[in-house]
Design an enzyme around this catalytic site. Structure first.
Site, short mmCIF file in Angstrom:
data_model
loop_
_atom_site.label_atom_id
_atom_site.label_comp_id
_atom_site.label_asym_id
_atom_site.label_seq_id
_atom_site.Cartn_x
_atom_site.Cartn_y
_atom_site.Cartn_z
N TYR A 1 -1.72 -1.24 10.38
CA TYR A 1 -1.76 -1.48 8.94
C TYR A 1 -0.47 -0.94 8.30
O TYR A 1 0.20 -1.64 7.55
CB TYR A 1 -2.99 -0.79 8.35
N SER B 1 0.87 -1.19 0.00
CA SER B 1 0.00 0.00 0.00
C SER B 1 0.89 1.23 0.00
O SER B 1 2.04 1.17 0.48
CB SER B 1 -0.86 0.01 1.26
P1 NDP Z 1 -11.41 -6.21 -0.25
O1 NDP Z 1 -11.86 -6.19 1.16
O2 NDP Z 1 -12.29 -5.61 -1.29
O3 NDP Z 1 -11.04 -7.71 -0.65
C1 NDP Z 1 -10.20 -8.44 0.20
C2 NDP Z 1 -10.06 -9.85 -0.31
O4 NDP Z 1 -9.21 -10.57 0.58
C3 NDP Z 1 -11.38 -10.60 -0.32
O5 NDP Z 1 -11.33 -11.59 -1.32
C4 NDP Z 1 -11.41 -11.25 1.07
O6 NDP Z 1 -12.31 -12.34 1.06
C5 NDP Z 1 -9.94 -11.64 1.20
N1 NDP Z 1 -9.43 -11.76 2.55
C6 NDP Z 1 -9.50 -10.87 3.56
N2 NDP Z 1 -8.93 -11.37 4.67
C7 NDP Z 1 -8.48 -12.61 4.35
C8 NDP Z 1 -7.81 -13.62 5.07
N3 NDP Z 1 -7.50 -13.49 6.37
N4 NDP Z 1 -7.49 -14.77 4.42
C9 NDP Z 1 -7.81 -14.93 3.12
N5 NDP Z 1 -8.45 -14.01 2.39
C10 NDP Z 1 -8.79 -12.86 3.00
O7 NDP Z 1 -9.96 -5.49 -0.26
P2 NDP Z 1 -9.19 -4.69 -1.40
O8 NDP Z 1 -9.39 -5.34 -2.71
O9 NDP Z 1 -9.49 -3.25 -1.21
O10 NDP Z 1 -7.69 -4.88 -0.90
C11 NDP Z 1 -6.87 -5.94 -1.34
C12 NDP Z 1 -5.45 -5.66 -0.88
O11 NDP Z 1 -5.02 -4.39 -1.41
C13 NDP Z 1 -5.29 -5.54 0.65
O12 NDP Z 1 -4.11 -6.15 1.05
C14 NDP Z 1 -5.22 -4.04 0.88
O13 NDP Z 1 -4.49 -3.72 2.03
C15 NDP Z 1 -4.51 -3.58 -0.38
N6 NDP Z 1 -4.73 -2.19 -0.70
C16 NDP Z 1 -5.99 -1.71 -1.00
C17 NDP Z 1 -6.18 -0.39 -1.33
C18 NDP Z 1 -7.52 0.17 -1.68
O14 NDP Z 1 -7.63 1.41 -1.83
N7 NDP Z 1 -8.56 -0.64 -1.83
C19 NDP Z 1 -5.04 0.56 -1.33
C20 NDP Z 1 -3.79 -0.03 -0.99
C21 NDP Z 1 -3.64 -1.36 -0.70
P3 NDP Z 1 -12.93 -12.94 2.46
O15 NDP Z 1 -13.50 -11.76 3.20
O16 NDP Z 1 -13.93 -13.94 2.00
O17 NDP Z 1 -11.79 -13.56 3.16
#
Ligand code: NDP
Length: 263
Positions: free
Chosen positions: A157, A144
């Site tokens: 985070y 991030s």
């Molecule tokens: P979402 O919450 O939209 O999606 C997260 C995904 O990860 C889902 O598929 C969720 O499914 C899965 N997930 C969450 N926790 C776990 C776990 N413990 N084990 C396995 N799967 C897991 O998040 P984003 O798409 O926004 O973010 C994805 C990544 O990008 C993250 O690491 C985030 O920190 C990073 N990021 C996002 C930004 C943004 O602006 N959106 C900016 C910078 C970085 P389920 O809940 O079913 O487990």
């Protein structure tokens, strides 16, 4: 442009929605077989089946919580059983936090370090031996912009993502001799369900819509003045996975609409 990815196998954590899903679909559109994991089994299996239908590639959807070592091992074993290994690993699963350093208990630190850092360590250990045997590969760690430019409300985070970026750099040095390229992507504001959830929470009793709140966040923080779609970011991931990015090694790439305040 042919990205020369057809027939490769990619493992994507958190692949059922948001950025992970967009990357999975972007890779599948290039003919890559994809293995996804997430905690919600019904959702990850459904998305994997859709991708198989839409792009004619082989897919696997596995329920796994990557903050748990046993789940990571089970997911990696399922990948090996189904595909015989992987060429691409995208460590993407993660989520924001909210705390102060003075008040957060050890358990919260441990959880985020397991989720953002140790999952990537364990998946590398599990998948790299076969990646090597296949002649090389690519590992992308989705950190991030907060790994460099922290947001005040989420120190755990910020710290855990900074740890992931340094792990990524060290792993890149260790694996480039095996033709495995490791890099970090640092996204800025990407409009995914995670942000929508945060916006809904923060605007609960504020008399302002969550959409208006997000618009304000984007205008305040980014020169470009808007969020990116997950698909806009996914193009960059797909490029980094391809041999066209052959000289991209051990770096952190920002995709942030100009949000990073330093050069
Ligand atoms: P979402 O919450 O939209 O999606 C997260 C995904 O990860 C889902 O598929 C969720 O499914 C899965 N997930 C969450 N926790 C776990 C776990 N413990 N084990 C396995 N799967 C897991 O998040 P984003 O798409 O926004 O973010 C994805 C990544 O990008 C993250 O690491 C985030 O920190 C990073 N990021 C996002 C930004 C943004 O602006 N959106 C900016 C910078 C970085 P389920 O809940 O079913 O487990």
């Amino acid at each position: 442009m042919d990205l020369e990815l057809k027939g490769k196998v990619a493992v994507i954590t958190g692949g059922s929605v948001g950025i992970g899903l967009a990357v999975a679909r972007g890779l599948a559109a290039e003919g890559v077989h994809v293995a996804l994991c997430a905690r919600d089994e019904a959702r990850v299996v459904a998305r994997a089946e859709e991708i198989a239908r839409d792009y004619g590639v082989r897919t696997l959807g596995v329920a796994a919580d990557v903050s748990r070592a046993a789940d990571v091992a089970r997911f990696a074993a399922a990948v090996s059983d189904t595909f015989g290994g992987a060429d691409i690993l995208i460590n993407n699963a993660g989520t924001g936090s909210e705390e102060t350093i003075m008040e957060a208990p050890d358990e919260k630190w441990h959880y985020y370090l397991e989720l953002h850092l140790m999952a990537a360590v364990r998946l590398a250990r599990a998948l790299v031996p076969r990646m090597r045997a296949r002649g090389g590969g690519v590992i992308l760690n989705n950190a991030s912009i907060c790994a460099t430019q922290p947001l005040g409300y989420e120190p755990i985070y910020n710290v855990s993502k900074a740890a992931l970026a340094m792990f990524s750099k060290c792993l890149a040095n260790e694996l480039i001799g095996d033709n495995i390229r490791v890099n970090t992507v640092n996204p800025g504001l990407i409009q995914t369900p995670d942000w929508e959830k945060t916006a809904r929470l923060l605007t609960r009793d504020q008399g302002v819509s969550w959409e208006a709140y997000l618009e304000e966040v984007a205008k305040e923080n980014t020169p470009i003045g808007r969020f990116a779609s997950p698909e806009e970011l996914a193009h960059f991931f797909v490029f980094l996975c391809s041999p066209k990015a052959s000289y991209c090694v051990g770096s952190s790439y920002y995709v942030d609409g100009g949000w990073l305040k330093v050069v």
